[in-house]
Design a protein around this motif. Structure first.
Motif, PDB file in Angstrom:
ATOM      1  N   ARG A  56      -2.714   0.041 -12.583  1.00  0.00           N
ATOM      2  CA  ARG A  56      -1.768   0.065 -11.468  1.00  0.00           C
ATOM      3  C   ARG A  56      -0.645  -0.955 -11.687  1.00  0.00           C
ATOM      4  O   ARG A  56       0.528  -0.681 -11.367  1.00  0.00           O
ATOM      5  CB  ARG A  56      -2.491  -0.221 -10.149  1.00  0.00           C
ATOM      6  CG  ARG A  56      -1.588  -0.148  -8.939  1.00  0.00           C
ATOM      7  CD  ARG A  56      -2.357  -0.468  -7.651  1.00  0.00           C
ATOM      8  NE  ARG A  56      -3.275   0.582  -7.280  1.00  0.00           N
ATOM      9  CZ  ARG A  56      -2.918   1.673  -6.602  1.00  0.00           C
ATOM     10  NH1 ARG A  56      -1.653   1.845  -6.247  1.00  0.00           N
ATOM     11  NH2 ARG A  56      -3.811   2.573  -6.265  1.00  0.00           N
ATOM     12  N   GLU A  60       3.395  -0.314 -11.653  1.00  0.00           N
ATOM     13  CA  GLU A  60       4.365  -1.069 -10.876  1.00  0.00           C
ATOM     14  C   GLU A  60       5.467  -1.624 -11.761  1.00  0.00           C
ATOM     15  O   GLU A  60       6.648  -1.633 -11.373  1.00  0.00           O
ATOM     16  CB  GLU A  60       3.652  -2.189 -10.114  1.00  0.00           C
ATOM     17  CG  GLU A  60       2.733  -1.662  -9.006  1.00  0.00           C
ATOM     18  CD  GLU A  60       1.837  -2.718  -8.415  1.00  0.00           C
ATOM     19  OE1 GLU A  60       1.831  -3.856  -8.944  1.00  0.00           O
ATOM     20  OE2 GLU A  60       1.120  -2.414  -7.429  1.00  0.00           O
ATOM     21  N   GLY A  95       0.945   6.402  -7.357  1.00  0.00           N
ATOM     22  CA  GLY A  95       0.024   5.407  -6.801  1.00  0.00           C
ATOM     23  C   GLY A  95      -1.087   6.037  -5.986  1.00  0.00           C
ATOM     24  O   GLY A  95      -2.220   5.548  -5.995  1.00  0.00           O
TER      25      GLY A  95
END
Length: 283
Positions: A56, A60, A95
């Protein structure tokens, strides 16, 4: 050939417009790799969650226009970053996929259909929305139909894979549905085919079929190749449901799948999908 959520991607297929293929492949590799982190191998849940957390963080960075740092997934995020810039892919949808994969690591139980659909909203629906984004389709009705198709595909995959998932401790049957048929998760884990389990699977398949049929008109909203690709995806899901019905809904014991002999049937049914008519899977 099986109905698997990510294998329903038009990955570099002849029907996928060449200009979109790199983006579709990049999204596929992102989703497939994250799914493997969550499901494959013998790592304990805590280790899987930590790996997904690092994954993750790379997403980002990618969304912020920064280069990837973790060498484990550079081949995933370098092409994904290019396609995110080129097509302005929504990071939130990517996400959401990771949120579902993180949930998978705990093999949770689902109390009711609403809870399972919330999982599908994050594990399946973003795929359709990302593909619609690539085609420039953003109408609310089209998004709702895409969500119905993607959730239906996810549910069909669950009902198809009982004989695979149950021995691994994966429970996707809503507890309320099992209880209504007098069944517990422990009884389902025993994988004993019975009148009660057949009735349960029949009801769950009816639910998935209704979702698929409600979303099927989307095939007429999409341009050219995309619409034809989606016709085959819809018909493939309905064909699996038909095979489950013909085996008397005994998927706790064995797994139905598509094969080469199904291809002509799928093509014929795809050709027969007309605007204003419901998709169906003849018995």
């Amino acid at each position: 050939m099986s109905i698997d959520h990510y294998e329903n991607f038009p990955v570099a297929s002849v029907l996928c417009p060449p200009a979109l293929r790199p983006a579709v492949v990049a999204i596929y590799h992102f989703a497939r790799t994250a799914d493997d982190i969550a499901d494959e191998g013998d790592a304990p849940p805590a280790q899987r969650l930590a790996a997904l957390g690092a994954y993750r963080a790379e997403l980002e960075r990618c969304a912020a226009g920064l280069p990837p740092l973790d060498p484990r997934w550079r081949r995933v995020f370098e092409p994904l970053a290019v396609q995110m810039r080129r097509f302005a892919l929504p990071p939130q949808l990517l996400g959401d996929l990771l949120s579902a994969f993180e949930q998978d690591t705990g093999n949770p139980h689902y109390p009711d259909r609403a809870a399972l659909l919330d999982y599908c909203r994050r594990s399946a629906d973003p795929i359709g929305r990302l593909l619609l984004h690539l085609y420039g389709v953003q109408e609310r009705a089209a998004l709702a139909q895409s969500d119905a198709i993607c959730s239906a595909l996810q549910l069909i995959n669950f009902w198809q894979d009982f004989s695979v998932d149950l021995p691994r401790g994966r429970h996707y049957v809503p507890l309320a549905d099992a209880a209504r048929h007098g069944l517990t998760l422990q009884q389902l884990e025993a994988q004993q085919d019975s009148t009660a389990t057949q009735a349960l699977v029949r009801e769950l398949c009816d639910w998935a079929r209704a979702l698929m049929v409600s979303g099927a008109p989307l095939v007429h909203r999409l341009p050219g190749r995309a619409g034809w690709e989606l016709r085959l995806v819809v018909q493939g899901g309905l064909r699996i449901l038909e095979k489950i019905e013909r085996m008397n809904h005994a998927t706790l014991a064995r797994r139905p799948k598509l094969d080469a002999f199904d291809v002509p049937r799928l093509l014929w049914r795809a050709l027969g999908m007309r605007a204003g008519t419901a998709a169906r899977s003849p018995a």
